[in-house]
Design an enzyme around this catalytic site. Structure first.
Site, mmCIF file in Angstrom:
data_model
loop_
_atom_site.group_PDB
_atom_site.id
_atom_site.type_symbol
_atom_site.label_atom_id
_atom_site.label_comp_id
_atom_site.label_asym_id
_atom_site.label_seq_id
_atom_site.Cartn_x
_atom_site.Cartn_y
_atom_site.Cartn_z
ATOM 1 C CG HIS A 72 -0.406 0.268 2.515
ATOM 2 N ND1 HIS A 72 -0.190 -0.710 3.463
ATOM 3 C CD2 HIS A 72 -0.001 1.421 3.099
ATOM 4 C CE1 HIS A 72 0.308 -0.173 4.554
ATOM 5 N NE2 HIS A 72 0.453 1.129 4.363
ATOM 6 C CG ASP A 83 -0.164 -4.091 2.562
ATOM 7 O OD1 ASP A 83 0.285 -3.629 1.492
ATOM 8 O OD2 ASP A 83 -0.543 -3.371 3.505
ATOM 9 C CB SER A 133 3.246 1.418 6.188
ATOM 10 O OG SER A 133 2.073 1.735 6.874
#
Length: 416
Positions: free
Chosen positions: A71, A100, A170
């Site tokens: 993402h 992901d 992230s």
């Protein structure tokens, strides 16, 4: 941007060698940070006009190879990895959007790879450390506990931790006290509560094969058209770590915002999303809802959700009078009617759906009665019986005397 597919054997061999190196003595936090900081880099992504898009983190797992969250790279035309005043161009090598996790490669890159913790060694209560770039603050260390192993069938699909992460973290690393990689930090609960999650590092060994399998599946799709399907793959039961990815659009400004409902646990016939802020039955009916991450889709949701009937059929009608359970606590009086069946696409798959229209009024209320004047409310949803959930939602109502809220929420894919 097309991924470059190469033989995965070299980095897998390197990871295997690191696993075989044995368990080192536990490190003090300062020594652990000094050992690992050179192996965690910032990621910056750009659009076709070189405008910045997103910031994230990445961990070096083999010579010239890093892993981040997919993402972070979404919608990017190009991206770089950066640390201090050093920047390298990078390319996508192995994408696995279902988990992901995306592997990227960097030419002439000499940063040292980290050691991977052996599969299955993560244990609740152990001390862990997150290193990443929260909110652009490079090389940030946070400390906490491994507070849960979320998943099923003996497989830890999510690591839950109290080590703090934030936007920009992230793709960073979650490490044990020996400096070995336990997971890739992925998301935090929107409503706080010190609930943060990482994908297990053991998934990295499967990343090349899963990426190649997904590429092969796409190559078999009919060119220039949607996949005709009954949606069986999409309709598989949700498991911890899966995510429903929607796009929320403000129809007045055109602003588009991704909305993620990620499964953190499945308990019997109940599915918990986003650290319990949304709980559904396995048939898609809403049990509890405490957050409005989906805008009107959540804040105006009826009890049981927008398709509360077990078997929605064309021609059905019902009346609703309820106070929404999220922040605004507004009273809704709505009439629902089900229209004809037609089709809609989700992630290229064509599904049968029914349209449910809602028409009525919203009143200010705190459970003690309605305000004397209401505001009109209209909504329409597309419900997929195959997925047992809403795939498209649109609504409009006027706040006060002037401001109008008009928005849509569209399911674009189910990450597995």
């Amino acid at each position: 941007m097309k991924p470059v597919w190469t033989n995965p054997a070299p980095w897998l061999c390197a990871a295997g060698a690191l696993l075989a190196a044995g368990q080192a003595a536990a490190l003090e936090p300062d020594a652990l940070f000094a050992k690992l900081t050179g192996s965690v880099w910032a990621v910056r992504t750009f659009d076709a006009q070189e405008r910045p898009l997103r910031a994230g983190s990445a961990v070096v797992i083999a010579p010239g190879r890093l892993v981040t969250n997919c993402h972070v790279l979404a919608k990017a035309s190009n991206f770089v990895v950066k640390r201090d005043n050093v920047t390298y161009g990078a390319t996508l090598e192995y994408p696995d959007p279902g988990r992901d996790l995306c592997q990227i490669k960097v030419a002439n890159f000499t940063a040292p790879p980290v050691a991977l913790a052996p599969a299955g060694t993560a244990r609740v209560g152990q001390r862990v450390y997150a290193i990443g770039n929260p909110r652009g603050l490079e090389n940030t260390l946070s400390e906490g506990l491994l507070s849960g192993l979320r998943g099923g069938d003996g497989e830890a699909r999510l690591l839950q931790t109290t080590a703090a992460i934030a936007p920009g973290s992230s793709g960073g690393g979650l490490f044990d006290s020996d400096g070995r990689l336990l997971g890739i930090t992925t998301f935090a609960a929107r409503d706080g509560g010190n609930l943060n999650f990482a994908m297990p590092a053991e998934f990295l060994a499967e990343l090349p094969a899963r990426a190649q399998a997904q590429l092969a599946a796409r190559a078999r799709e009919p060119e220039g058209g949607a996949r005709r399907s009954t949606g069986v793959a999409l309709a598989e039961p949700l498991r911890a770590g899966d995510a429903l990815e929607y796009v929320r659009t403000d129809r007045l400004t055109g602003n588009r915002t991704p909305v993620i409902y990620r499964v953190d646990r499945v308990n019997g016939d109940e599915v918990s999303f986003n650290a319990g802020s949304r709980i559904e039955k396995t048939n898609g009916q809403v049990v509890t809802l405490t957050s409005s991450v989906g805008g009107l889709f959540d804040s105006a949701s009826p009890p049981g959700g927008w398709a509360p009937k077990d078997d929605v059929q064309p021609g059905m009608r019902w009346h609703l009078d309820y106070v929404a359970t999220t922040e605004d606590r507004l009273r809704h009086e709505l009439n629902a009617s089900v229209g004809a069946e037609h089709t809609a696409r989700v992630d290229g798959v064509e599904l049968n759906v029914v349209r449910i229209a809602y028409d009525g009024w919203i009143y200010v209320s705190y459970g003690t009665g309605a305000a004397p004047v209401g505001t009109p409310f209209k909504a329409a949803v597309l419900y997929s019986p195959e997925l047992r959930r809403i795939v498209n939602f649109e609504a409009m109502y006027r706040r006060g005397y002037a401001a109008v809220t008009s928005e849509t929420l569209e399911l674009v894919r189910i990450q597995r």
